[in-house]
Design an enzyme around this catalytic site. Structure first.
Site, PDB file in Angstrom:
ATOM      1  N   ASP A  27       0.922  -1.128   0.062  1.00 25.18           N
ATOM      2  CA  ASP A  27       0.047  -0.125  -0.032  1.00 25.18           C
ATOM      3  C   ASP A  27       0.732   1.074  -0.048  1.00 25.18           C
ATOM      4  O   ASP A  27       1.992   1.250   0.882  1.00 25.18           O
ATOM      5  CB  ASP A  27      -1.052  -0.048   1.265  1.00 25.18           C
ATOM      6  CG  ASP A  27      -2.108   0.944   1.035  1.00 25.18           C
ATOM      7  OD1 ASP A  27      -3.361   0.408   0.809  1.00 25.18           O
ATOM      8  OD2 ASP A  27      -1.776   2.293   1.098  1.00 25.18           O
TER       9      ASP A  27
ATOM     10  N   THR B 187     -13.007   2.347  -5.980  1.00 27.12           N
ATOM     11  CA  THR B 187     -13.243   2.996  -7.305  1.00 27.12           C
ATOM     12  C   THR B 187     -14.433   4.025  -6.907  1.00 27.12           C
ATOM     13  O   THR B 187     -15.717   3.489  -7.249  1.00 27.12           O
ATOM     14  CB  THR B 187     -13.645   2.069  -8.183  1.00 27.12           C
ATOM     15  OG1 THR B 187     -14.442   0.902  -7.586  1.00 27.12           O
ATOM     16  CG2 THR B 187     -12.520   1.361  -9.004  1.00 27.12           C
TER      17      THR B 187
ATOM     18  N   THR C 166     -14.198  -2.774  -7.978  1.00 27.74           N
ATOM     19  CA  THR C 166     -15.443  -2.874  -8.870  1.00 27.74           C
ATOM     20  C   THR C 166     -15.374  -1.483  -9.898  1.00 27.74           C
ATOM     21  O   THR C 166     -15.194  -0.590  -9.663  1.00 27.74           O
ATOM     22  CB  THR C 166     -16.631  -2.410  -7.841  1.00 27.74           C
ATOM     23  OG1 THR C 166     -16.738  -3.233  -6.874  1.00 27.74           O
ATOM     24  CG2 THR C 166     -17.987  -2.438  -8.724  1.00 27.74           C
TER      25      THR C 166
ATOM     26  N   CYS D 109     -19.564   1.047  -1.839  1.00 31.41           N
ATOM     27  CA  CYS D 109     -20.215   0.109  -2.949  1.00 31.41           C
ATOM     28  C   CYS D 109     -21.568   0.248  -3.505  1.00 31.41           C
ATOM     29  O   CYS D 109     -21.662   0.706  -4.453  1.00 31.41           O
ATOM     30  CB  CYS D 109     -20.152  -1.457  -2.113  1.00 31.41           C
ATOM     31  SG  CYS D 109     -18.440  -2.066  -1.901  1.00 31.41           S
TER      32      CYS D 109
END
Length: 469
Positions: A70, A120, A155, A295
């Site tokens: 990361d 995303t 996603t 999400c």
């Protein structure tokens, strides 16, 4: 002349044999990655160690060698110290894991199987923000070695892996996709804060750019996914499957929220209606609520964006999004109406709010719709006190400029909003709730139960001015 013909035939045979050898090499490369992972000669890397990536890294580390990367040095420092800021696996698991945590991107060169699990989000205009996945692709590309496989879990709308990510990987690495490296897509299905539905217990969708790659990716994930894998026919099918999962939930919750608005005007309790309707075997058990997080409140916009580029304007999906996006404002308006009914002066009303994360028992405050309630209340001159022992306090400050207070500071209130169903809030006693209000008749006390965690009849029997979605 005959000698020339024989020579040409020999050259052709050599060329054909070399071609076969190259094909064999390419085919065996994918499977050799799997074998290398099993024997320890190759490593798996996890790029992006958030609520999704970190549990995946920990799970794989029980079976094979894993590099956890990361770019956030502070996050890596916490992991190396044995601290799990996400609360997804817990501090003990972090201390015991063999994941090699690093923020040095060159360490990715040690791995041949890469999993990209970065967020995303969307921009303010609701268009997809591919910046994180593009940045991750650049990092992986700069450190990609021959014979590697890159699998995306983020996603996205159908086409992003092959049309956006692959060109970046090729440009940064100088390698050719399909020849020097392969790609696949396996959408994340981890539910943050959920201790039952985990990576190991949820069927995993996997896809690859060809059958060989698909087989390898499936075998790698089968190392940790006890529920098994579903092999999608293509990368785009897998991308589409993920984006519609959350779009479906979003639409169903929007329907519940619209029902809540209608039933509120009728003076009917929505949850009691749903309880009655739920006695039918095929009634879907959705409930009204705030739809935030990274999400459900985001993914539908990826699908509708792609539809727009193809000339189709979504009607059902965007309609559901509009309803859900407005629910924070709706709750705030109902709060003000209840304060007015309790004869409370709005601007001087003291309001406490329990919770700021996007869901219960999860410290993630990103894209929390509780903030929409707070913003709207401020428009009325109300400045709520916010308590959330589970939330990441720095995130609450950074994202919403909210300074969280301990629950002991929630006292002398005119109104209490239970916005998030943390365990700590669901187990509050009636005496503890009463202690947060001013010492006055209960019909002067406004209790807004967004998640419906209290017993409505009990609260109303006690005399509270109780309201819930």
């Amino acid at each position: 002349m005959k000698d020339n013909m024989n020579q040409n035939l020999m050259m052709r045979k050599v060329t054909i044999d070399a071609s076969r050898y190259n094909i064999f090499s390419q085919r065996s490369n994918s499977m050799s990655v799997y074998s290398g992972l099993l024997t320890g000669t190759d490593k798996l890397s996890l790029v992006g160690l958030g609520y999704v990536g970190m549990p995946i890294a920990v799970a794989f580390a029980r079976k094979i060698n894993v590099i956890g990367y990361d770019l956030n040095a502070e996050k890596i420092k916490l992991y190396k110290s044995g601290i799990d800021p996400t609360n997804e696996v817990g501090n003990d698991a972090i201390r015991e894991t063999t994941v090699d945590f690093t923020n040095d991107e060159t360490r990715l060169r040690e791995a041949k199987f890469h999993i990209v699990a970065v967020p995303t989000p969307v921009y303010e205009d609701h268009n997809p923000d591919l910046t994180p996945v593009i940045g991750a692709s650049e990092i992986v590309g700069r450190n990609l070695i021959h014979g590697s496989i890159v699998v995306y879990e983020s996603t996205v709308y159908p086409g992003v892996t092959e049309e956006v990510c692959v060109p970046i990987l090729e440009k940064e690495s100088g390698l050719k996709c399909g020849v020097d490296f392969k790609v696949g897509y396996s959408p994340e299905r981890i539910n943050p804060g959920d201790k039952v539905h985990r990576l190991e217990t949820i069927t995993k969708i996997v896809s690859g750019m060809d059958d060989e790659t698909l087989d390898t990716i499936a075998k790698v994930y089968e190392l940790v996914v006890e529920a098994g894998v579903h092999r999608a026919s293509s990368i785009k099918v897998a991308e589409a499957a993920k984006v519609i999962e959350n779009s479906q939930r979003d639409i169903n919750i929007a329907f519940m929220n619209e029902l809540s608005i209608i039933f509120n005007r009728m003076g009917i309790d929505t949850l009691e209606v749903l309880e009655a309707a739920g006695t039918k075997w095929n009634f879907l058990p959705f409930r009204p609520g705030l739809v935030g997080g990274h999400c459900i409140g985001v993914d539908p916009y990826y699908l509708t964006y792609k539809a727009e580029t193809l000339g189709y304007h979504s009607q059902v999906i965007l309609s559901g999004r509009r309803i859900n996006d407005d629910m924070g404002k709706y709750v705030a308006e109902q709060t003000v109406k209840q304060l007015i009914k309790a004869d409370k002066p709005i601007r001087t009303a003291k309001v406490g709010c329990l919770g700021i994360t996007f869901k219960g028992d999860c410290p993630d405050a990103r894209n929390s719709k509780v903030n929409d309630i707070l913003k709207e209340l401020r428009e009325y001159g109300i400045h709520p006190l916010v308590c959330d022992q589970v939330a990441d306090a720095p995130d609450a400050k950074r994202f919403y400029n909210v300074d969280l207070v301990p629950i002991s500071e929630l006292k002398e209130l005119d109104c209490l909003i239970i916005a998030v169903a943390h365990r700590e809030f669901k187990t509050l006693t009636n005496e503890e709730i009463a202690g947060m209000f001013k010492d006055e008749p209960n019909d002067k006390k406004v209790l807004i139960d967004v998640k419906g965690v209290r017993d409505r009849k009990e609260m109303q029997a006690l005399g509270y001015r109780y309201w819930r979605l």
